[in-house]
Design a protein around this motif. Sequence first.
Motif, PDB file in Angstrom:
ATOM      1  N   THR A 215     -62.946  39.551  44.711  1.00 29.75           N
ATOM      2  CA  THR A 215     -61.967  40.457  45.294  1.00 29.75           C
ATOM      3  C   THR A 215     -60.787  40.570  44.335  1.00 29.75           C
ATOM      4  OG1 THR A 215     -62.582  39.705  47.497  1.00 29.75           O
ATOM      5  CG2 THR A 215     -60.512  40.911  47.302  1.00 29.75           C
ATOM      6  N   THR A 216     -60.435  41.793  43.969  1.00 33.41           N
ATOM      7  CA  THR A 216     -59.279  42.064  43.118  1.00 33.41           C
ATOM      8  C   THR A 216     -58.933  43.539  43.231  1.00 33.41           C
ATOM      9  OG1 THR A 216     -58.311  41.853  40.913  1.00 33.41           O
ATOM     10  CG2 THR A 216     -60.618  42.526  41.017  1.00 33.41           C
ATOM     11  N   ASP A 217     -57.719  43.898  42.866  1.00 35.56           N
ATOM     12  CA  ASP A 217     -57.370  45.318  42.825  1.00 35.56           C
ATOM     13  C   ASP A 217     -57.241  45.804  41.376  1.00 35.56           C
ATOM     14  OD1 ASP A 217     -54.891  44.431  41.925  1.00 35.56           O
ATOM     15  OD2 ASP A 217     -53.850  44.902  43.789  1.00 35.56           O
ATOM     16  N   TRP A 218     -57.531  44.927  40.421  1.00 38.34           N
ATOM     17  CA  TRP A 218     -57.582  45.229  38.994  1.00 38.34           C
ATOM     18  C   TRP A 218     -56.232  45.632  38.396  1.00 38.34           C
ATOM     19  CZ3 TRP A 218     -61.405  42.943  36.956  1.00 38.34           C
ATOM     20  CH2 TRP A 218     -62.628  42.870  37.607  1.00 38.34           C
ATOM     21  N   ARG A 219     -55.130  45.431  39.114  1.00 40.66           N
ATOM     22  CA  ARG A 219     -53.835  45.698  38.504  1.00 40.66           C
ATOM     23  C   ARG A 219     -53.472  44.545  37.570  1.00 40.66           C
ATOM     24  NH1 ARG A 219     -49.984  47.097  43.427  1.00 40.66           N
ATOM     25  NH2 ARG A 219     -51.257  45.483  44.378  1.00 40.66           N
ATOM     26  N   ILE A 220     -52.612  44.817  36.602  1.00 40.48           N
ATOM     27  CA  ILE A 220     -52.170  43.787  35.662  1.00 40.48           C
ATOM     28  C   ILE A 220     -51.533  42.651  36.444  1.00 40.48           C
ATOM     29  CG2 ILE A 220     -50.572  43.266  33.777  1.00 40.48           C
ATOM     30  CD1 ILE A 220     -51.031  46.164  32.819  1.00 40.48           C
ATOM     31  N   ASP A 221     -51.917  41.431  36.124  1.00 38.94           N
ATOM     32  CA  ASP A 221     -51.446  40.194  36.756  1.00 38.94           C
ATOM     33  C   ASP A 221     -51.900  40.029  38.199  1.00 38.94           C
ATOM     34  OD1 ASP A 221     -50.169  39.243  34.465  1.00 38.94           O
ATOM     35  OD2 ASP A 221     -48.324  40.324  34.932  1.00 38.94           O
ATOM     36  N   ALA A 222     -52.778  40.896  38.689  1.00 43.75           N
ATOM     37  CA  ALA A 222     -53.304  40.737  40.045  1.00 43.75           C
ATOM     38  C   ALA A 222     -54.298  39.576  40.065  1.00 43.75           C
ATOM     39  CB  ALA A 222     -53.990  42.012  40.504  1.00 43.75           C
ATOM     40  N   PRO A 223     -54.373  38.873  41.179  1.00 46.95           N
ATOM     41  CA  PRO A 223     -55.336  37.775  41.255  1.00 46.95           C
ATOM     42  C   PRO A 223     -56.778  38.288  41.316  1.00 46.95           C
ATOM     43  CG  PRO A 223     -54.265  38.096  43.371  1.00 46.95           C
ATOM     44  CD  PRO A 223     -53.585  39.011  42.391  1.00 46.95           C
ATOM     45  N   MET A 224     -57.679  37.481  40.814  1.00 51.46           N
ATOM     46  CA  MET A 224     -59.111  37.699  40.966  1.00 51.46           C
ATOM     47  C   MET A 224     -59.593  36.519  41.802  1.00 51.46           C
ATOM     48  SD  MET A 224     -60.165  38.857  37.109  1.00 51.46           S
ATOM     49  CE  MET A 224     -61.872  39.085  37.505  1.00 51.46           C
ATOM     50  N   VAL A 225     -60.057  36.797  43.011  1.00 48.08           N
ATOM     51  CA  VAL A 225     -60.464  35.740  43.924  1.00 48.08           C
ATOM     52  C   VAL A 225     -61.979  35.742  44.036  1.00 48.08           C
ATOM     53  CG1 VAL A 225     -60.274  34.862  46.276  1.00 48.08           C
ATOM     54  CG2 VAL A 225     -58.301  35.967  45.196  1.00 48.08           C
ATOM     55  N   PHE A 226     -62.581  34.613  43.720  1.00 41.05           N
ATOM     56  CA  PHE A 226     -64.021  34.432  43.841  1.00 41.05           C
ATOM     57  C   PHE A 226     -64.273  33.569  45.069  1.00 41.05           C
ATOM     58  CE2 PHE A 226     -63.272  35.261  39.394  1.00 41.05           C
ATOM     59  CZ  PHE A 226     -64.311  36.095  39.033  1.00 41.05           C
ATOM     60  N   ARG A 227     -65.132  34.051  45.972  1.00 38.90           N
ATOM     61  CA  ARG A 227     -65.458  33.297  47.179  1.00 38.90           C
ATOM     62  C   ARG A 227     -66.963  33.146  47.276  1.00 38.90           C
ATOM     63  NH1 ARG A 227     -60.779  36.009  49.633  1.00 38.90           N
ATOM     64  NH2 ARG A 227     -59.359  34.322  50.116  1.00 38.90           N
ATOM     65  N   GLY A 228     -67.362  31.980  47.746  1.00 37.26           N
ATOM     66  CA  GLY A 228     -68.779  31.737  47.912  1.00 37.26           C
ATOM     67  C   GLY A 228     -69.030  30.356  48.482  1.00 37.26           C
TER      68      GLY A 228
END
Length: 57
Positions: free
Chosen positions: A37-50
């Motif tokens: 999950t991410t919105d691809w903006r600069i410095d936005a978090p990238m969250v990996f869930r599983g």
Amino acid sequence: MYEKSANILIDAPLATVWDALTSPPMIERYFFGTKLTTDWRIDAPMVFRGEYQGETL
């Protein structure tokens, strides 16, 4: 903090490699069902869930 790096040569078109690195459905295929999950903006978090060994991460 420790930093590591590695290099690998991938015999595929650049667009295919980029898609594999940035497309959540592709990431889910090779990253054991992990959802990105991410919105691809600069410095936005990238969250990996599983799940791993029965534990939700």
